[in-house]
Design a protein around this motif. Structure first.
Motif, short mmCIF file in Angstrom:
data_model
loop_
_atom_site.label_atom_id
_atom_site.label_comp_id
_atom_site.label_asym_id
_atom_site.label_seq_id
_atom_site.Cartn_x
_atom_site.Cartn_y
_atom_site.Cartn_z
N VAL A 139 -6.57 21.17 -23.50
CA VAL A 139 -5.97 21.27 -24.60
C VAL A 139 -5.79 21.78 -25.14
CG1 VAL A 139 -7.51 20.52 -27.06
CG2 VAL A 139 -8.27 18.75 -24.62
N VAL A 140 -4.60 21.29 -26.12
CA VAL A 140 -3.43 22.86 -26.42
C VAL A 140 -3.80 22.16 -28.25
CG1 VAL A 140 -1.83 24.12 -26.60
CG2 VAL A 140 -2.05 22.62 -24.71
N HIS A 184 -4.83 27.39 -25.32
CA HIS A 184 -4.72 26.18 -24.53
C HIS A 184 -6.39 25.89 -23.63
CE1 HIS A 184 -0.78 25.96 -23.74
NE2 HIS A 184 -0.38 26.48 -24.50
N ILE A 185 -7.38 24.80 -23.86
CA ILE A 185 -8.82 24.72 -22.80
C ILE A 185 -8.62 24.55 -21.30
CG2 ILE A 185 -11.16 24.43 -23.65
CD1 ILE A 185 -10.59 24.52 -26.88
N PHE A 186 -8.73 25.38 -21.22
CA PHE A 186 -8.78 24.44 -19.12
C PHE A 186 -9.59 23.12 -19.45
CE2 PHE A 186 -6.58 27.78 -19.02
CZ PHE A 186 -5.21 27.64 -18.42
N ASP A 187 -11.19 23.24 -19.79
CA ASP A 187 -12.18 23.07 -19.73
C ASP A 187 -12.78 22.33 -20.78
OD1 ASP A 187 -14.93 21.65 -18.24
OD2 ASP A 187 -14.73 22.31 -16.23
N MET A 188 -12.63 21.13 -21.69
CA MET A 188 -13.40 20.80 -22.66
C MET A 188 -15.11 20.47 -22.04
SD MET A 188 -11.64 21.56 -25.33
CE MET A 188 -12.24 19.83 -26.74
N ASN A 213 -11.36 19.26 -30.05
CA ASN A 213 -11.02 18.05 -29.36
C ASN A 213 -10.80 16.75 -30.82
OD1 ASN A 213 -12.00 15.82 -27.24
ND2 ASN A 213 -13.40 15.59 -29.24
N HIS A 214 -10.51 17.77 -31.99
CA HIS A 214 -9.92 16.74 -32.92
C HIS A 214 -8.89 17.01 -33.80
CE1 HIS A 214 -10.15 13.88 -36.34
NE2 HIS A 214 -10.43 14.88 -37.17
#
Length: 384
Positions: free
Chosen positions: A151-152, A207-211, A141-142
């Motif tokens: 989020v990559v 690569h995160i698809f679902d934070m 996230n940061h």
């Protein structure tokens, strides 16, 4: 008050149990330990003339350890109300001293507990689960780049930041990420090292698809882990996960009311469980969910008298996602590693060929002569 005797190896009480009695040990000894991943982590031992459950004096309502007799032990059970009444009738100075000693013991117990857990050799101890997934969320996230719904983050930066800022073990971190990849919540982007174009492909980005799912998981886990008496919610039962997944499948495409509640025709659920899961949908099916804190209700609709099952879709979906992650954490602790390429165990089971009996508790298929149900452990009685 009553006197009780337990044999060597018997459990006196379990971590998370409500303190109903203060125990005064007359003879024998009791080992106070932490039950973690099918093994006990010893803390310390108490013996004759010592008491257990004194934490009620400072407002603690549940036991923070599991007590197991190390030899035949006799102890006096004093109901909490009677113990408190006797304590309150004591001189003021005695009450101050007792509360002070109890607070000091509470602090010492917490220190010993923390120390023992740090030495736990389990790949991901229970007290570290929320931490490692929280680290993944906050690092991504940061430092990650938001691209539409994902989020990559650079893999090297992700590892470096997680270790430097959160002090997280890289080995544990990587295995936890493997779980997210396995569950299709994340994906590795592979590529060549610019300094070694002839070498093998390595992880370049994550690569995160679902934070939101990751954030919900570590908050869910830490809430139930540290909330006394709620540990059953984070103990995985495959049959319960199967039931929950089945209800969510039946709810697909059904409209929600303004409270987020979905209504599913009851016959549709019964047919799905019988034909797709090989299970009978019985009152015990819903009881299993209720024991985990999930509630659904049957309602007869006015006008057509159709029976429907109603439940909050968002709550059920959230629990299902969290339990899927927890199931993989359990497998990780059993095997010692996570294979992100291994397909997730599907909670769907067809009726077994040649099966002639069903478990009366969970309706799982069983074979003639089988003594215990493979799903819930219920003792089976062979059909006539």
């Amino acid at each position: 008050m009553s006197m009780k005797t337990v044999k060597k190896g018997e459990v006196v009480y379990t971590e998370g149990d409500k303190i109903q009695n203060v125990l005064l040990i007359q003879t024998g000894a009791v080992n106070l330990c932490l039950a973690r991943n099918k093994k006990n982590i010893d803390m310390f031992q108490v013996g004759a003339s010592q008491i257990l459950g004194e934490q009620v004096l400072i407002g603690q309502n549940t036991h923070v350890t599991t007590a197991i007799a190390t030899t035949e032990t006799k102890y006096l059970e004093i109901p909490v109300d009677a113990f408190k009444a006797q304590f309150e009738s004591s001189p003021q100075m005695f009450k101050i001293i007792m509360k002070s000693l109890t607070e000091r013991l509470k602090t010492a117990t917490a220190d010993v507990k923390s120390s023992r857990m740090e030495k736990d050799g389990t790949p991901c101890p229970e007290d570290q689960i929320a931490r490692v997934f929280g680290t993944i969320f906050h690092a991504a996230n940061h430092k990650g780049e938001k691209r539409n719904e994902r989020v990559v983050i650079d893999w090297g930066l992700f590892r470096q930041y997680s270790q430097r800022v959160f002090g997280e073990s890289l080995k544990r971190l990587e295995q936890a990420v493997n779980i997210l990849v396995k569950l299709k919540l994340a994906m590795y982007e592979m590529g060549k090292d610019p300094d070694d174009l002839e070498g093998p492909e390595l992880i370049q980005k994550l690569h995160i698809f679902d934070m939101t799912a990751i954030e919900n998981f570590f908050e869910f886990y830490q809430y139930y882990y540290f909330k006394g008496g709620k540990s059953e919610v984070i103990k995985i039962e495959d049959t319960v996960v199967t039931i929950l997944g089945g209800l969510l499948s039946c709810a697909e495409g059904q409209p929600l009311d303004r409270f987020g509640v979905v209504s599913v025709p009851f016959p549709k659920i019964v047919d799905y469980f019988k034909n797709e899961l090989g299970m009978n949908f019985t009152p015990d099916t819903l009881t299993r969910l209720e024991n985990k804190g999930l509630f659904a209700k049957r309602k007869t609709m006015s006008g057509n008298n159709e029976v429907q099952l109603q439940f909050e879709l968002k709550e059920f979906t959230g629990f299902h996602k969290n339990w899927r992650v927890l199931r993989e954490v359990d497998k990780w602790n059993e095997k010692g590693f996570v294979d992100p390429q291994e397909p997730e165990k599907k909670p769907v089971k067809k009726a077994a060929a040649g099966s002639s009996i069903k478990c009366p508790s969970c309706s799982a298929d069983a074979q003639e002569g089988q003594k215990f149900c493979g799903e819930c452990g219920h003792k089976l009685v062979a059909a006539a």
